[in-house]
Design a protein around this motif. Structure first.
Motif, PDB file in Angstrom:
ATOM      1  N   GLY A   1      -5.914   2.564   2.140  1.00 42.50           N
ATOM      2  CA  GLY A   1      -7.633   3.939   2.773  1.00 42.50           C
ATOM      3  C   GLY A   1      -8.482   1.981   3.370  1.00 42.50           C
ATOM      4  N   VAL A   2      -9.528   3.238   3.346  1.00 45.62           N
ATOM      5  CA  VAL A   2     -11.041   2.585   3.459  1.00 45.62           C
ATOM      6  C   VAL A   2     -12.086   3.307   2.827  1.00 45.62           C
ATOM      7  CG1 VAL A   2     -13.367   2.767   5.351  1.00 45.62           C
ATOM      8  CG2 VAL A   2     -10.811   2.670   6.251  1.00 45.62           C
TER       9      VAL A   2
ATOM     10  N   ARG B   1     -14.076  14.336   3.532  1.00 44.73           N
ATOM     11  CA  ARG B   1     -14.799  12.985   4.234  1.00 44.73           C
ATOM     12  C   ARG B   1     -14.921  12.914   5.708  1.00 44.73           C
ATOM     13  NH1 ARG B   1      -9.792   9.018   3.579  1.00 44.73           N
ATOM     14  NH2 ARG B   1      -8.920  10.167   2.434  1.00 44.73           N
TER      15      ARG B   1
ATOM     16  N   GLY C   1       0.950  -1.612  -0.241  1.00 44.73           N
ATOM     17  CA  GLY C   1      -0.100  -0.491  -0.308  1.00 44.73           C
ATOM     18  C   GLY C   1       0.882   1.359  -0.186  1.00 44.73           C
TER      19      GLY C   1
ATOM     20  N   ALA D   1      -2.057  -0.929   3.658  1.00 43.36           N
ATOM     21  CA  ALA D   1      -2.876   0.055   3.557  1.00 43.36           C
ATOM     22  C   ALA D   1      -2.644   0.778   2.264  1.00 43.36           C
ATOM     23  CB  ALA D   1      -0.940   1.129   3.900  1.00 43.36           C
TER      24      ALA D   1
ATOM     25  N   GLY E   1       0.905   0.573  -3.390  1.00 46.75           N
ATOM     26  CA  GLY E   1      -1.428   0.156  -3.433  1.00 46.75           C
ATOM     27  C   GLY E   1      -1.230   0.877  -5.041  1.00 46.75           C
ATOM     28  N   TYR E   2      -0.797   0.999  -5.901  1.00 41.89           N
ATOM     29  CA  TYR E   2      -1.413   2.040  -7.067  1.00 41.89           C
ATOM     30  C   TYR E   2      -1.112   0.806  -8.060  1.00 41.89           C
ATOM     31  CZ  TYR E   2      -1.816   6.130  -4.111  1.00 41.89           C
ATOM     32  OH  TYR E   2      -2.512   6.564  -3.541  1.00 41.89           O
TER      33      TYR E   2
ATOM     34  N   ARG F   1     -10.626   0.331   0.606  1.00 45.12           N
ATOM     35  CA  ARG F   1     -10.450  -0.481  -0.288  1.00 45.12           C
ATOM     36  C   ARG F   1      -9.515  -2.082   1.037  1.00 45.12           C
ATOM     37  NH1 ARG F   1      -5.910   0.504  -5.133  1.00 45.12           N
ATOM     38  NH2 ARG F   1      -6.727  -1.332  -5.560  1.00 45.12           N
ATOM     39  N   GLN F   2      -9.227  -1.101   1.685  1.00 45.14           N
ATOM     40  CA  GLN F   2      -8.212  -2.636   2.180  1.00 45.14           C
ATOM     41  C   GLN F   2      -8.788  -2.836   2.819  1.00 45.14           C
ATOM     42  OE1 GLN F   2      -6.163   0.669   4.522  1.00 45.14           O
ATOM     43  NE2 GLN F   2      -7.251   0.518   6.280  1.00 45.14           N
TER      44      GLN F   2
ATOM     45  N   GLY G   1      -4.645   1.729   6.555  1.00 43.53           N
ATOM     46  CA  GLY G   1      -4.277   2.788   6.514  1.00 43.53           C
ATOM     47  C   GLY G   1      -3.591   4.005   6.055  1.00 43.53           C
ATOM     48  N   GLY G   2      -3.029   5.364   6.322  1.00 43.10           N
ATOM     49  CA  GLY G   2      -1.770   5.953   5.600  1.00 43.10           C
ATOM     50  C   GLY G   2      -1.119   6.264   6.925  1.00 43.10           C
TER      51      GLY G   2
HETATM   52  N1  UDP Z   1      -3.527   4.676  -1.171  1.00 48.36           N
HETATM   53  C1  UDP Z   1      -3.313   3.569  -2.188  1.00 48.36           C
HETATM   54  N2  UDP Z   1      -4.047   3.288  -3.344  1.00 48.36           N
HETATM   55  C2  UDP Z   1      -4.657   3.360  -3.760  1.00 48.36           C
HETATM   56  C3  UDP Z   1      -5.165   4.706  -2.823  1.00 48.36           C
HETATM   57  C4  UDP Z   1      -4.708   5.209  -1.437  1.00 48.36           C
HETATM   58  O1  UDP Z   1      -2.010   2.402  -1.959  1.00 48.36           O
HETATM   59  O2  UDP Z   1      -5.646   3.487  -5.100  1.00 48.36           O
HETATM   60  C5  UDP Z   1      -2.701   4.706   0.046  1.00 48.36           C
HETATM   61  C6  UDP Z   1      -2.766   6.185   0.509  1.00 48.36           C
HETATM   62  O3  UDP Z   1      -1.098   6.620  -0.418  1.00 48.36           O
HETATM   63  C7  UDP Z   1      -2.271   6.438   1.746  1.00 48.36           C
HETATM   64  C8  UDP Z   1      -3.616   4.954   2.159  1.00 48.36           C
HETATM   65  O4  UDP Z   1      -3.785   3.904   1.300  1.00 48.36           O
HETATM   66  O5  UDP Z   1      -0.789   6.164   1.785  1.00 48.36           O
HETATM   67  C9  UDP Z   1      -4.972   5.805   2.828  1.00 48.36           C
HETATM   68  O6  UDP Z   1      -4.855   6.370   4.072  1.00 48.36           O
HETATM   69  P1  UDP Z   1      -5.531   7.412   4.796  1.00 48.36           P
HETATM   70  O7  UDP Z   1      -5.558   7.841   5.305  1.00 48.36           O
HETATM   71  O8  UDP Z   1      -6.710   7.872   3.406  1.00 48.36           O
HETATM   72  O9  UDP Z   1      -6.495   5.833   4.808  1.00 48.36           O
HETATM   73  P2  UDP Z   1      -8.211   5.665   6.257  1.00 48.36           P
HETATM   74  O10 UDP Z   1      -8.127   7.157   6.095  1.00 48.36           O
HETATM   75  O11 UDP Z   1      -9.269   5.781   4.820  1.00 48.36           O
HETATM   76  O12 UDP Z   1      -7.955   5.211   6.788  1.00 48.36           O
END
Ligand code: UDP
Length: 254
Positions: free
Chosen positions: A170-171, A231, A114, A168, A141-142, A173-174, A194-195
């Motif tokens: 993001g929610v 968000r 991720g 990692a 994660g791209y 998707r993870q 997440g991040g």
């Molecule tokens: N991310 C990723 N692939 C994607 C979109 C997001 O790997 O297609 C990663 C992004 O670079 C970041 C993490 O997912 O490191 C998302 O973090 P965020 O804090 O936004 O997560 P959330 O608050 O949704 O848990």
């Protein structure tokens, strides 16, 4: 199957009333027995709670996760308002380090997937230097959902025979990715973080101690990344729902 621990309920979601040391113990026990399925850990915050009220598919993923730990300060606040206080937070960023540190004694294999290209590698290097964890794979994660690339990634993780996979993306998707991973792996643990890699790699600073203590990490994140504003509009929605629930419950009781 949900792990047996004390639990509380917030907006219809089970939250395991656990501390980081409990999580480490659960992981050790699960990894020690083979072919007992993939254990999914969700590090939940208030935004995820609100999401479950709107997105039935996400609610299903939340219900199916074996362990849902209280990551965000909002969840701790809500547990107090509802009169069912949790023992404390299990912050995702710290959990990554704690799990890696703990993995060394049983030689558990770790996989990082991720975040943007380069970030997961930097995070993995930093963790490896500090903990000597056995990191068997690192991927960014791209890639598109439901693509050949995603299938290849799932297969790569399975082939690595990792015991613990940090995801990692993001929610939500993870959580969706970990659900797909269940078909590829019949053992080990996957944690949505997440991040966290952005923070561990130093790409994003962690909130100062005083902001963490006051439960203001979300505000620091907003300060760093104002585009998260949209968000975060769900934060007041969460507060409103919790207060509504509390008032309604009191009315039902009296
Ligand atoms: N991310 C990723 N692939 C994607 C979109 C997001 O790997 O297609 C990663 C992004 O670079 C970041 C993490 O997912 O490191 C998302 O973090 P965020 O804090 O936004 O997560 P959330 O608050 O949704 O848990």
């Amino acid at each position: 199957m949900a792990i047996q621990t004390p639990t509380i309920e917030i907006l219809g979601n089970r939250i395991n009333a656990v501390q980081p040391s409990d999580v480490l113990e659960i992981i050790d026990q699960h990894v020690a027995s083979s072919d007992n399925g993939l254990l999914h850990i969700i590090t939940a915050d208030s935004l995820a709670m609100v999401r479950t009220t709107r997105e039935p598919d996400f609610k299903k993923l939340m219900d199916a996760a074996e362990l849902v730990v209280p990551d965000g300060a909002g969840i701790i606040w809500a547990s107090k308002i509802l009169g069912i206080p949790l023992p404390g937070r299990v912050p995702g960023v710290a959990l990554v380090s704690q799990i890696c540190e703990n993995s060394v004694k049983n030689n558990q294999k770790i996989f990082f997937i991720g975040s943007k290209p380069g970030i997961a590698t930097k995070a993995a290097e930093s963790i490896k230097e500090r903990t000597k964890a056995n990191i068997v794979g690192v991927e960014h994660g791209y890639f598109s959902s439901n693509s050949e690339d995603e299938n290849a990634m799932l297969q790569k993780i399975a082939d690595s025979k990792a015991d613990v996979v940090f995801v990692a993306l993001g929610v939500p998707r993870q959580e969706e990715f970990i659900t797909k991973l269940r078909k590829y792996m019949n053992h080990g643990v996957a944690v949505g973080v997440g991040g966290s890699f952005d923070v561990i790699s130093g790409n994003l600073p962690r909130a100062p101690q005083w902001m963490q203590k006051c439960g203001l990490e979300w505000l620091f994140r907003l300060y760093l990344e104002p585009k998260r504003f949209r968000r975060m509009l769900d934060l007041p929605v969460f507060v409103q729902k919790i207060i509504h629930y509390r008032l309604h419950r009191q009315r039902v009781k009296s």
